[in-house]
Design a protein around this motif. Structure first.
Motif, PDB file in Angstrom:
ATOM      1  N   LEU A  62      59.245  -0.662 -36.813  1.00 50.05           N
ATOM      2  CA  LEU A  62      60.592  -1.194 -36.575  1.00 50.05           C
ATOM      3  C   LEU A  62      60.659  -2.707 -36.760  1.00 50.05           C
ATOM      4  O   LEU A  62      61.733  -3.276 -36.885  1.00 50.05           O
ATOM      5  CB  LEU A  62      61.055  -0.867 -35.153  1.00 50.05           C
ATOM      6  CG  LEU A  62      61.188   0.594 -34.772  1.00 50.05           C
ATOM      7  CD1 LEU A  62      61.705   0.729 -33.363  1.00 50.05           C
ATOM      8  CD2 LEU A  62      62.137   1.303 -35.725  1.00 50.05           C
ATOM      9  N   TYR A 276      51.542  11.970 -30.335  1.00 49.67           N
ATOM     10  CA  TYR A 276      52.593  12.350 -31.291  1.00 49.67           C
ATOM     11  C   TYR A 276      53.936  11.753 -30.875  1.00 49.67           C
ATOM     12  O   TYR A 276      54.663  11.188 -31.688  1.00 49.67           O
ATOM     13  CB  TYR A 276      52.677  13.876 -31.377  1.00 49.67           C
ATOM     14  CG  TYR A 276      53.795  14.367 -32.266  1.00 49.67           C
ATOM     15  CD1 TYR A 276      53.656  14.338 -33.652  1.00 49.67           C
ATOM     16  CD2 TYR A 276      54.979  14.848 -31.732  1.00 49.67           C
ATOM     17  CE1 TYR A 276      54.687  14.773 -34.478  1.00 49.67           C
ATOM     18  CE2 TYR A 276      56.013  15.290 -32.546  1.00 49.67           C
ATOM     19  CZ  TYR A 276      55.859  15.250 -33.917  1.00 49.67           C
ATOM     20  OH  TYR A 276      56.883  15.678 -34.725  1.00 49.67           O
ATOM     21  N   LYS A 277      54.222  11.871 -29.566  1.00 42.71           N
ATOM     22  CA  LYS A 277      55.514  11.367 -29.089  1.00 42.71           C
ATOM     23  C   LYS A 277      55.592   9.845 -29.209  1.00 42.71           C
ATOM     24  O   LYS A 277      56.598   9.301 -29.647  1.00 42.71           O
ATOM     25  CB  LYS A 277      55.732  11.781 -27.636  1.00 42.71           C
ATOM     26  CG  LYS A 277      56.095  13.251 -27.474  1.00 42.71           C
ATOM     27  CD  LYS A 277      56.340  13.542 -26.020  1.00 42.71           C
ATOM     28  CE  LYS A 277      56.675  14.989 -25.774  1.00 42.71           C
ATOM     29  NZ  LYS A 277      56.757  15.281 -24.338  1.00 42.71           N
ATOM     30  N   THR A 280      55.923   9.076 -33.070  1.00 44.83           N
ATOM     31  CA  THR A 280      57.130   9.434 -33.827  1.00 44.83           C
ATOM     32  C   THR A 280      58.426   9.121 -33.096  1.00 44.83           C
ATOM     33  O   THR A 280      59.472   9.035 -33.719  1.00 44.83           O
ATOM     34  CB  THR A 280      57.143  10.928 -34.180  1.00 44.83           C
ATOM     35  OG1 THR A 280      57.156  11.671 -32.957  1.00 44.83           O
ATOM     36  CG2 THR A 280      55.944  11.316 -35.010  1.00 44.83           C
ATOM     37  N   GLN A 281      58.358   8.969 -31.783  1.00 47.25           N
ATOM     38  CA  GLN A 281      59.599   8.727 -31.062  1.00 47.25           C
ATOM     39  C   GLN A 281      59.705   7.279 -30.584  1.00 47.25           C
ATOM     40  O   GLN A 281      60.707   6.620 -30.794  1.00 47.25           O
ATOM     41  CB  GLN A 281      59.727   9.707 -29.893  1.00 47.25           C
ATOM     42  CG  GLN A 281      59.844  11.138 -30.403  1.00 47.25           C
ATOM     43  CD  GLN A 281      59.780  12.173 -29.300  1.00 47.25           C
ATOM     44  OE1 GLN A 281      59.543  11.861 -28.141  1.00 47.25           O
ATOM     45  NE2 GLN A 281      59.966  13.417 -29.662  1.00 47.25           N
ATOM     46  N   ASP A 282      58.642   6.794 -29.970  1.00 48.43           N
ATOM     47  CA  ASP A 282      58.696   5.418 -29.468  1.00 48.43           C
ATOM     48  C   ASP A 282      58.363   4.410 -30.572  1.00 48.43           C
ATOM     49  O   ASP A 282      58.780   3.259 -30.495  1.00 48.43           O
ATOM     50  CB  ASP A 282      57.717   5.239 -28.304  1.00 48.43           C
ATOM     51  CG  ASP A 282      58.096   6.117 -27.122  1.00 48.43           C
ATOM     52  OD1 ASP A 282      59.194   6.700 -27.160  1.00 48.43           O
ATOM     53  OD2 ASP A 282      57.312   6.220 -26.170  1.00 48.43           O
ATOM     54  N   LEU A 283      57.603   4.861 -31.542  1.00 51.48           N
ATOM     55  CA  LEU A 283      57.254   4.036 -32.716  1.00 51.48           C
ATOM     56  C   LEU A 283      56.522   2.743 -32.362  1.00 51.48           C
ATOM     57  O   LEU A 283      56.671   1.733 -33.034  1.00 51.48           O
ATOM     58  CB  LEU A 283      58.512   3.716 -33.532  1.00 51.48           C
ATOM     59  CG  LEU A 283      59.278   4.930 -34.071  1.00 51.48           C
ATOM     60  CD1 LEU A 283      60.687   4.538 -34.454  1.00 51.48           C
ATOM     61  CD2 LEU A 283      58.563   5.512 -35.260  1.00 51.48           C
ATOM     62  N   ILE A 284      55.713   2.767 -31.280  1.00 51.44           N
ATOM     63  CA  ILE A 284      54.945   1.575 -30.922  1.00 51.44           C
ATOM     64  C   ILE A 284      53.516   1.772 -31.438  1.00 51.44           C
ATOM     65  O   ILE A 284      52.618   2.181 -30.709  1.00 51.44           O
ATOM     66  CB  ILE A 284      55.005   1.293 -29.404  1.00 51.44           C
ATOM     67  CG1 ILE A 284      54.892   2.595 -28.580  1.00 51.44           C
ATOM     68  CG2 ILE A 284      56.290   0.587 -29.058  1.00 51.44           C
ATOM     69  CD1 ILE A 284      54.888   2.374 -27.081  1.00 51.44           C
ATOM     70  N   TRP A 285      53.342   1.463 -32.699  1.00 52.66           N
ATOM     71  CA  TRP A 285      52.112   1.860 -33.381  1.00 52.66           C
ATOM     72  C   TRP A 285      50.895   1.007 -33.029  1.00 52.66           C
ATOM     73  O   TRP A 285      49.774   1.445 -33.204  1.00 52.66           O
ATOM     74  CB  TRP A 285      52.363   1.911 -34.894  1.00 52.66           C
ATOM     75  CG  TRP A 285      53.246   3.072 -35.251  1.00 52.66           C
ATOM     76  CD1 TRP A 285      53.893   3.899 -34.377  1.00 52.66           C
ATOM     77  CD2 TRP A 285      53.599   3.548 -36.548  1.00 52.66           C
ATOM     78  NE1 TRP A 285      54.636   4.846 -35.046  1.00 52.66           N
ATOM     79  CE2 TRP A 285      54.474   4.649 -36.386  1.00 52.66           C
ATOM     80  CE3 TRP A 285      53.276   3.136 -37.842  1.00 52.66           C
ATOM     81  CZ2 TRP A 285      55.010   5.344 -37.459  1.00 52.66           C
ATOM     82  CZ3 TRP A 285      53.815   3.831 -38.919  1.00 52.66           C
ATOM     83  CH2 TRP A 285      54.661   4.924 -38.726  1.00 52.66           C
TER      84      TRP A 285
ATOM     85  N   GLU B 164      66.056  -1.514 -39.072  1.00 50.85           N
ATOM     86  CA  GLU B 164      65.088  -2.521 -38.618  1.00 50.85           C
ATOM     87  C   GLU B 164      63.758  -2.422 -39.357  1.00 50.85           C
ATOM     88  O   GLU B 164      63.037  -3.400 -39.486  1.00 50.85           O
ATOM     89  CB  GLU B 164      64.856  -2.385 -37.106  1.00 50.85           C
ATOM     90  CG  GLU B 164      66.032  -2.824 -36.255  1.00 50.85           C
ATOM     91  CD  GLU B 164      66.303  -4.328 -36.324  1.00 50.85           C
ATOM     92  OE1 GLU B 164      65.377  -5.095 -36.637  1.00 50.85           O
ATOM     93  OE2 GLU B 164      67.457  -4.738 -36.102  1.00 50.85           O
ATOM     94  N   THR B 165      63.418  -1.226 -39.802  1.00 49.34           N
ATOM     95  CA  THR B 165      62.143  -1.082 -40.525  1.00 49.34           C
ATOM     96  C   THR B 165      62.224  -1.714 -41.912  1.00 49.34           C
ATOM     97  O   THR B 165      61.201  -1.980 -42.521  1.00 49.34           O
ATOM     98  CB  THR B 165      61.766   0.396 -40.747  1.00 49.34           C
ATOM     99  OG1 THR B 165      62.733   0.992 -41.611  1.00 49.34           O
ATOM    100  CG2 THR B 165      61.695   1.179 -39.457  1.00 49.34           C
ATOM    101  N   THR B 475      65.500   6.494 -30.125  1.00 48.27           N
ATOM    102  CA  THR B 475      64.621   7.624 -29.821  1.00 48.27           C
ATOM    103  C   THR B 475      63.911   7.402 -28.501  1.00 48.27           C
ATOM    104  O   THR B 475      63.809   8.309 -27.675  1.00 48.27           O
ATOM    105  CB  THR B 475      63.576   7.773 -30.936  1.00 48.27           C
ATOM    106  OG1 THR B 475      64.199   7.495 -32.157  1.00 48.27           O
ATOM    107  CG2 THR B 475      62.980   9.148 -30.951  1.00 48.27           C
ATOM    108  N   ALA B 476      63.420   6.183 -28.314  1.00 48.03           N
ATOM    109  CA  ALA B 476      62.688   5.895 -27.078  1.00 48.03           C
ATOM    110  C   ALA B 476      63.617   5.962 -25.870  1.00 48.03           C
ATOM    111  O   ALA B 476      63.252   6.524 -24.821  1.00 48.03           O
ATOM    112  CB  ALA B 476      62.042   4.517 -27.177  1.00 48.03           C
ATOM    113  N   ARG B 512      61.135  -4.730 -25.123  1.00 49.48           N
ATOM    114  CA  ARG B 512      60.290  -4.590 -26.314  1.00 49.48           C
ATOM    115  C   ARG B 512      61.103  -4.795 -27.601  1.00 49.48           C
ATOM    116  O   ARG B 512      60.648  -5.436 -28.536  1.00 49.48           O
ATOM    117  CB  ARG B 512      59.661  -3.189 -26.308  1.00 49.48           C
ATOM    118  CG  ARG B 512      58.421  -3.081 -27.154  1.00 49.48           C
ATOM    119  CD  ARG B 512      57.730  -1.762 -26.974  1.00 49.48           C
ATOM    120  NE  ARG B 512      58.553  -0.643 -27.391  1.00 49.48           N
ATOM    121  CZ  ARG B 512      58.721   0.469 -26.693  1.00 49.48           C
ATOM    122  NH1 ARG B 512      58.130   0.615 -25.532  1.00 49.48           N
ATOM    123  NH2 ARG B 512      59.475   1.442 -27.140  1.00 49.48           N
TER     124      ARG B 512
END
Lengths: 318, 537
Positions: A62, A276-277, A280-285, B164-165, B475-476, B512
């Protein structure tokens, strides 16, 4: 003449002979495999280094910057300290451990019992053998949906229980946080006992028959033969089977995800589902990389331990 | 010369005359032989430059040169002529929606895909994405720089995350150049420019083209509600007439009345599972204030850990008593399956439920001819009824930043999402893309497929629908809410704990993402919230 060709000579018939000394042979082997080794090193080391790099940043897709610029979001070791304090991570790890501690022994014992039964011939063995292996062939996602249907409150599992107890049973297995994990474990045991059975059967048929006959002649009963001959002979294969299932169980995902999605709430959220969550969901890689690295370390410890046990097992004369 | 091919001038003229008469008879006469059949059934209506032919009423979906569809097709053709168009456009699309582009509808019509390809010479390659995995697949392509698609189609409220990506292209220039007219007052988006801003834009720029209308709509069983014995029993028990509920209190009564699990009937099967259930919490929560109870304040602070949030959560948990015992694990396939066999008195689902289940062609449905639509239940506040639904899922097309021909990809999206083509496409029973434009609700084909009784209610539901979160971290945010709600459903947490924990997690997510970044998006999202208040009757 090059050093490589100097170590190889040809006899009169033109056949290659062995290198002059073991050291020369080792050097030759090293040189010949060097390109492959570099490739393997690159394949395994690059993702690992990349993972390590990302894990010390707050990088997320993101952010709109490429991962190679993740240093702009450097956070030292905050992901690791966050991980240590992440209650959800630890409870997922705990849940994974429960699944492993229940499923692996259950699959091992059932697999061993079945392998023992199948070690001898009996009528229809081939048919039963095929039937027994079938669960393993089912695509895990399909198995997941199958067990999702089986464990519905009006589904076949409750129907069978109703017939046994004589009164209608309407347990909502997958909606109950305490029962959902049991349903998932039953599905896992159903699907992967055949693999354990297959590996153990391979080990069992490899036990020398003459030693078994000798023990029988000396008056050993079946249990004594099993403890003193069969188990020691199968030690290596048992360790392999257990290691495979422990590692696979640690990664349990498909069936579980289809059955419960990690729920209700987080009641069946194992470490794979959690990752996985978060991925793919929180996207905090950046954080995901830290979790994955921590898990890699845990799994490596398991693998090294298993390898050590296997080496030891080989060293002990049977 | 052989006698066989030798022909006198007289015979030649006679044969030519016969042929001309034959051609005229087969080419022109059908209009007179079948006077009811429209001219457009066989060819484009006068002045039209494109659109489907081959069925009665096809001219409704044809377009002239000065229409969004016409401009899109002409521009695509010009790109092609200049050698600037791709040979094909790769479109990632939910498996369940592909049929609407590939299956001809109605009989005699071309498919949407064939028509575009015929008119522009640019092929469409559709790559199926598993339902529910659209966002994951899109993120995979963006993060790995896979470049597998020209167009992504994913849930509408991921627009903020994806913008944003940098993985999706900004479409402002194309919009200015090709004029899609999404805010047309007669056939554009509900709420005009505000609706366009909500569905297609992020932080003032266009990033997507809406291709779906997943306004959650309530339906009920007309055979149960119309049964004289049921009506008497209900009135005897509750003291008022049995009817589609207008308030959540009435909904609770009706659901309790029809809750007969021993007979395979549940009171209400609006979803309660992880991933889908929270939309039904939304409806209860947002209707706790007039005109709306918002999720965030103008200062970006979460408002859910409040009296309203806790009350809505308590109600949400209590309503589980009128569901299937498996409600927490049911997704929409189980919900639709149960409703099809007559297993529920009421439910809230995508607007396509009657399209699939009130359908004579669906032999598995026991409720064909027995479905009615109703507005969402609401609450009485200050002498008015606050009735709210929720927009959730709804596919939006987005052009990949990796597309080598973003303009051509955009043109396809403009064409698909424009009034005439979209109405024709959403009427097609072959997929999940649902009506959402003003023109869809009055379109004869859409009304035929979705049923006239339903379309009127859907139109009114749309006017009472709040959007879900559509800013970065959507999503979060939803995931945190969802998990805490399920925890309260399973009694792992009290509603109070669930709301407090959600608030804490939302604050963490906002930090965040960057609170300043969120404020503007929250404001834009709020502008699209409905203000309709109904009289209490």
């Amino acid at each position: 003449m090059s050093a490589v060709t100097a170590t190889i000579s040809e006899d009169k018939m033109g056949a290659r002979t062995k290198p002059a000394t073991p050291d020369e042979g080792a050097r030759l082997g090293f040189r010949l495999t060097l390109p492959a080794q570099i490739l393997v090193l690159f394949i395994s080391a690059f993702p690992l280094l990349m993972q390590l790099y990302i894990s010390v940043t707050d990088w997320s897709p993101l952010s709109g910057i490429g991962w190679w610029n993740a240093w702009e979001m450097w956070n030292s070791f905050a992901n690791y300290t966050d991980l240590a304090a992440d209650a959800r991570f630890w409870s997922a790890l705990q849940r994974t451990a429960i699944v492993m501690l229940v499923c692996v022994p259950a699959e091992f014992l059932l697999g061993l019992a079945l392998a023992t039964l199948f070690a001898d011939d009996f009528p229809g063995k081939r048919i039963f053998y095929s039937i027994l292996l079938m669960p393993m062939m089912v695509v895990p996602a399909v198995a997941g949906y199958m067990f999702f249907m089986l464990f519905q409150s009006g589904g076949p599992v409750n129907d069978i229980l109703s017939r046994i107890v004589g009164t209608p049973v309407t347990i909502a297995w997958l909606s109950d946080p305490n029962l959902a994990l049991i349903a998932v474990m039953i599905a896992d045991i159903w699907q992967w006992t055949p693999l354990m059975f297959l590996i153990l059967l391979a080990g069992l048929v490899g036990v020398p028959e003459d030693q078994m006959k000798a023990a029988t002649l000396l008056g050993a009963n079946a249990w004594q033969r099993f403890i003193t001959i069969v188990l020691p002979k199968m030690k290596t294969i048992i360790i392999i089977a257990l290691a495979i299932r422990v590692i696979e169980n640690f990664k349990i995902f498909d069936t579980l995800y289809i059955m419960t999605g990690g729920g209700p709430g987080v009641a069946t959220e194992t470490i794979s589902v959690y990752i996985y969550k978060v991925t793919t969901q929180d996207l905090i890689w950046g954080y995901v990389a830290a979790i994955a690295l921590a898990i890699l370390i845990v799994l490596s410890i398991v693998a090294v331990y298993a390898m050590k046990r296997m080496t030891k097992a080989r060293e002990v004369p049977a | 010369m052989s006698q066989l091919i030798r022909m006198s001038r007289r015979r030649l003229l006679a044969s030519g005359g016969k042929a001309a008469v034959f051609v005229a008879a087969t080419g022109i006469a059908p209009q007179f032989i079948r006077p009811g059949r429209a001219f457009a059934a066989d060819a484009l209506a006068p002045g039209m430059i494109g659109g489907p032919t081959g069925f009665d009423g096809a001219e409704r979906y044809q377009y002239g040169p000065d229409t969004p569809e016409g401009r899109a097709v002409e521009a695509a053709k010009a790109l092609k002529a200049a050698g600037k168009a791709p040979a094909k456009i790769v479109l990632g699309l939910s498996d369940g929606s592909i049929g609407q582009l590939t299956k001809p509808f109605p009989a005699g019509a071309p498919s949407i895909k064939d028509l575009w390809e015929k008119e522009t010479g640019i092929q469409i390659e559709i790559v199926g994405l598993p339902n529910g995995q659209e966002f994951t697949k899109t993120m995979q392509d963006i993060s790995t720089k896979g470049g597998a698609y020209d167009i992504y189609s994913t849930e509408w409220n991921r627009l903020g995350d994806l913008a944003e990506t940098g993985g999706i292209a900004k479409l402002d220039d194309f919009v200015a150049k090709h004029k899609p007219e999404w805010d047309d007052p007669k056939q554009g988006y509900v709420n005009g420019a505000k609706g366009v801003s909500l569905l297609n834009q992020y932080r003032g720029s266009t990033y997507g083209v809406s291709l779906d209308g997943d306004f959650q709509t309530w339906v009920y069983r007309t055979d149960l509600f119309g049964d004289a014995a049921e009506q008497k029993a209900f009135k005897d028990k509750y003291g008022y007439d049995l009817a589609p509920p207008k308030t959540w209190k009435q909904h609770s009564d009706v659901a309790a009345f029809f809750q007969r699990p021993d007979k395979g009937l549940f009171g209400s099967t609006d979803l309660r599972n992880q991933g889908w259930g929270y939309t039904n919490w939304y409806q209860r929560y947002v209707s706790t204030a007039s005109p709306n109870q918002f999720l965030f304040g103008d200062d970006g602070k979460p408002l859910i850990n409040s009296e309203q949030g806790i009350a809505a959560s308590k109600e949400y948990v209590e309503s589980l008593a009128h569901h299937s015992p498996d409600a927490i694990s049911w997704g929409w396939p189980e919900q639709y399956g149960n409703f099809a066999k007559g297993g529920a008195a009421m439910t809230c689902a995508f607007s396509n439920l009657p399209k699939f289940l009130d359908n004579a062609g669906n032999k598995d449905s026991a409720v064909t001819g027995k479905i009615g639509s109703m507005l969402p239940p609401g609450r009485e506040i200050d002498g008015k009824l606050i009735s709210r639904s929720v927009l959730w899922f709804s596919l939006t097309g987005m052009v990949s930043s990796q597309s080598k021909n973003p303009e051509a990809a955009y043109l396809l999206l403009q064409w698909l999402g424009s009034a005439r083509i979209y109405a024709w496409m959403s009427a097609n029973p072959g997929g999940y893309l649902d009506p959402f434009r003003l023109s869809d609700f009055s379109d004869p084909l859409v009304r035929q497929t979705y049923h006239a009784y339903h379309m009127d209610v859907v139109r009114e539901t749309v006017a009472r629908t709040v959007p879900t979160i559509n800013y970065p971290g959507a999503t979060a945010f939803h995931n945190a809410l969802d998990e805490n709600l399920v925890a309260s459903l399973t009694k792992a947490k009290t509603p109070e704990q669930a709301m407090a924990d959600t608030e804490r997690e939302w604050k963490k997510i906002a930090r965040r993402i960057g609170e300043d970044k969120l404020l503007e998006a929250i404001k834009t999202n709020k502008e699209a919230w409905p203000t309709v208040l109904d009289p209490i009757s």
